[in-house]
Design a protein around this motif. Sequence first.
Motif, PDB file in Angstrom:
ATOM      1  N   THR A 156      -2.161   5.060   6.654  1.00 41.18           N
ATOM      2  CA  THR A 156      -1.531   3.684   6.080  1.00 41.18           C
ATOM      3  C   THR A 156      -0.156   3.899   6.510  1.00 41.18           C
ATOM      4  O   THR A 156       0.557   3.125   6.710  1.00 41.18           O
ATOM      5  N   VAL A 157       0.514   5.140   5.998  1.00 38.28           N
ATOM      6  CA  VAL A 157       1.876   5.448   6.177  1.00 38.28           C
ATOM      7  C   VAL A 157       2.375   5.185   7.697  1.00 38.28           C
ATOM      8  O   VAL A 157       3.168   4.545   8.166  1.00 38.28           O
TER       9      VAL A 157
ATOM     10  N   GLU B 141       0.654  -1.219  -0.119  1.00 37.08           N
ATOM     11  CA  GLU B 141      -0.137  -0.097  -0.074  1.00 37.08           C
ATOM     12  C   GLU B 141       0.785   1.279   0.098  1.00 37.08           C
ATOM     13  O   GLU B 141       0.566   2.274  -0.679  1.00 37.08           O
ATOM     14  N   VAL B 142       1.857   1.376   0.976  1.00 37.23           N
ATOM     15  CA  VAL B 142       2.695   2.333   0.936  1.00 37.23           C
ATOM     16  C   VAL B 142       3.461   2.664  -0.351  1.00 37.23           C
ATOM     17  O   VAL B 142       3.623   3.977  -0.834  1.00 37.23           O
TER      18      VAL B 142
ATOM     19  N   THR C 298       1.545   3.454 -10.729  1.00 44.29           N
ATOM     20  CA  THR C 298       0.501   4.040 -10.926  1.00 44.29           C
ATOM     21  C   THR C 298       0.773   5.354 -11.888  1.00 44.29           C
ATOM     22  O   THR C 298       1.713   5.827 -11.628  1.00 44.29           O
TER      23      THR C 298
ATOM     24  N   LEU D 231      -1.085  14.165   0.782  1.00 43.95           N
ATOM     25  CA  LEU D 231      -1.688  12.616   0.991  1.00 43.95           C
ATOM     26  C   LEU D 231      -3.101  12.997   1.861  1.00 43.95           C
ATOM     27  O   LEU D 231      -3.465  13.687   2.599  1.00 43.95           O
ATOM     28  N   THR D 232      -3.996  11.802   1.514  1.00 42.15           N
ATOM     29  CA  THR D 232      -5.571  11.927   2.019  1.00 42.15           C
ATOM     30  C   THR D 232      -5.309  11.228   3.611  1.00 42.15           C
ATOM     31  O   THR D 232      -3.988  10.762   3.666  1.00 42.15           O
TER      32      THR D 232
ATOM     33  N   ARG E 227       2.505   2.028  -3.368  1.00 42.53           N
ATOM     34  CA  ARG E 227       1.352   2.638  -4.153  1.00 42.53           C
ATOM     35  C   ARG E 227       1.214   4.170  -3.739  1.00 42.53           C
ATOM     36  O   ARG E 227       1.430   4.867  -4.728  1.00 42.53           O
ATOM     37  N   ILE E 228       1.351   4.437  -2.583  1.00 47.06           N
ATOM     38  CA  ILE E 228       1.141   5.850  -2.289  1.00 47.06           C
ATOM     39  C   ILE E 228       2.420   6.715  -2.542  1.00 47.06           C
ATOM     40  O   ILE E 228       2.201   7.607  -3.198  1.00 47.06           O
TER      41      ILE E 228
ATOM     42  N   ASP F 126      -6.723   9.133   4.887  1.00 52.14           N
ATOM     43  CA  ASP F 126      -6.599   7.454   4.553  1.00 52.14           C
ATOM     44  C   ASP F 126      -5.230   7.287   4.472  1.00 52.14           C
ATOM     45  O   ASP F 126      -4.428   6.011   5.081  1.00 52.14           O
ATOM     46  N   GLU F 127      -4.406   8.031   3.538  1.00 52.08           N
ATOM     47  CA  GLU F 127      -2.841   7.595   3.174  1.00 52.08           C
ATOM     48  C   GLU F 127      -2.138   7.745   4.307  1.00 52.08           C
ATOM     49  O   GLU F 127      -1.392   6.965   4.482  1.00 52.08           O
TER      50      GLU F 127
ATOM     51  N   LYS G 135       2.709   9.935  -5.300  1.00 55.87           N
ATOM     52  CA  LYS G 135       2.723  11.070  -4.832  1.00 55.87           C
ATOM     53  C   LYS G 135       4.235  11.690  -4.493  1.00 55.87           C
ATOM     54  O   LYS G 135       4.373  12.794  -4.151  1.00 55.87           O
TER      55      LYS G 135
END
Length: 279
Positions: free
Chosen positions: A104-105, A28-29, A126, A97-98, A31-32, A100-101, A36
Motif C-alpha cells: 500500500t505504501v 489507507e497509508v 487507530t 509493516l506487513t 491508517r498504517i 500488504d501494508e 505504526k
Amino acid sequence: MNGIRILVVLAILSGWCMADDKSALATEVYRIFNAKCADCHGSHLPKPKGKFGYVLDLARLGKNAKFITPGDVEDSKLYQMVEDNEMPGEDADVPPLTPDELKTVAAWIKAGSPGLPADAPLPAPTPVVKKSRPFFPRLLAWFGKFHSATTHFPVGLLMAAVLAEALAWLTKRESWLLVVRFLVIVAAASAPMVATLGWLNAKYENHNDPLTEWHRWLGITTAVWAIVCAVLVCVSECEEGSPERKRFRGALLLGALLVSVTGFLGGALSNGGLDHYRW
Ligand code: HEC
C-alpha cells in the motif's frame, strides 16, 4: 460525434476514479502510519523522534524529497526504511509493516504520494495496541530510566573532588587528600554503572542519533577515565608536591572536563538540543 462524447465522459470518469483511488490510498497509508509510526512521529508529541513529527501530514510528507520521491519507490528513503524494518524498528512497541501494508505504501508513492483529500473526514485514530515487552527486557528498560538520576553521582563527585584537591593544594592539609581519595573512588565505582544504565536507556528508548553516539562514547570514556584517576590516587602515597600528585591532578582535571562535556551533551539530549542553555 457520439464516440467523442463517450470518450470525454470516459476520460472524466477515469480521472474521477483515479482521484478517488488516490484518496483511498492516502487514507489507507494514513491508517498504517497512524498505527505504526504516530507513537514516535505524531504531531501531538512535544518531542517527536528524530525531529520528525508530521508522519500523518501526508501532503507535507509526500513533498519532502528527503524522505519521498513521488512516483519512485526505490528512491524514497522512507520506503527503504520501512521495508528493511529500520522503522518502526525491532525495539519499537509496534510490529513491522506487513507485506500488504508495504504494498500500500509503495502504491501510494507510485501514485505520486498524494495528501489526504481536504474534504475527507480524517480516519479515526487507530488505538495503538502496545506489544508489551517480556519481563526481562522490560526490567532492563526500567533500569535504564535511572540513568539521568544516577549520573549526578559521578558528575557531582568528580567536581567535588576538584574542589577538595584545590583546597588540599591551598591549605597543604593532609586531611583534604583523604577527602579527594574518597570522592574519586566513589565516582569511579559509580561511573561504570551509570554508563551501563545509559546504554540500556539509549537501547530501549531508541536513541541512536549522532548526539546520542557522542554522549555514549564520551560517557564511556569518562567512566574509564574516572577509574584511571582512582588508580592514580591510590597507587602511590601521592603526597602533596610529589610528581605522582601532579600526574593525578592533571588526570582529575581532564576527568572533570570530560564529565562536563558528557553531561552537557546529556542535557542536550533530554532538554531538546545543543542550545538548551540559551538565554
Ligand atoms: C519507537 C519509536 C519509533 C517508531 C514507532 C517509528 N520511528 Fe521513525 N524514528 C525513530 C527514531 C528514534 C528516529 C531517529 C533515528 C536516527 O536519527 O537515527 C527515527 C527516524 C525516522 C526517520 C528519519 C528522520 C530523518 O530526519 O532522517 C524517518 C523517515 C522515520 N523515522 C519514519 C518512520 C516511519 C514511516 C515509521 C512507521 C512505519 C516510524 N518511523 C516509526 C523512532 C521511531
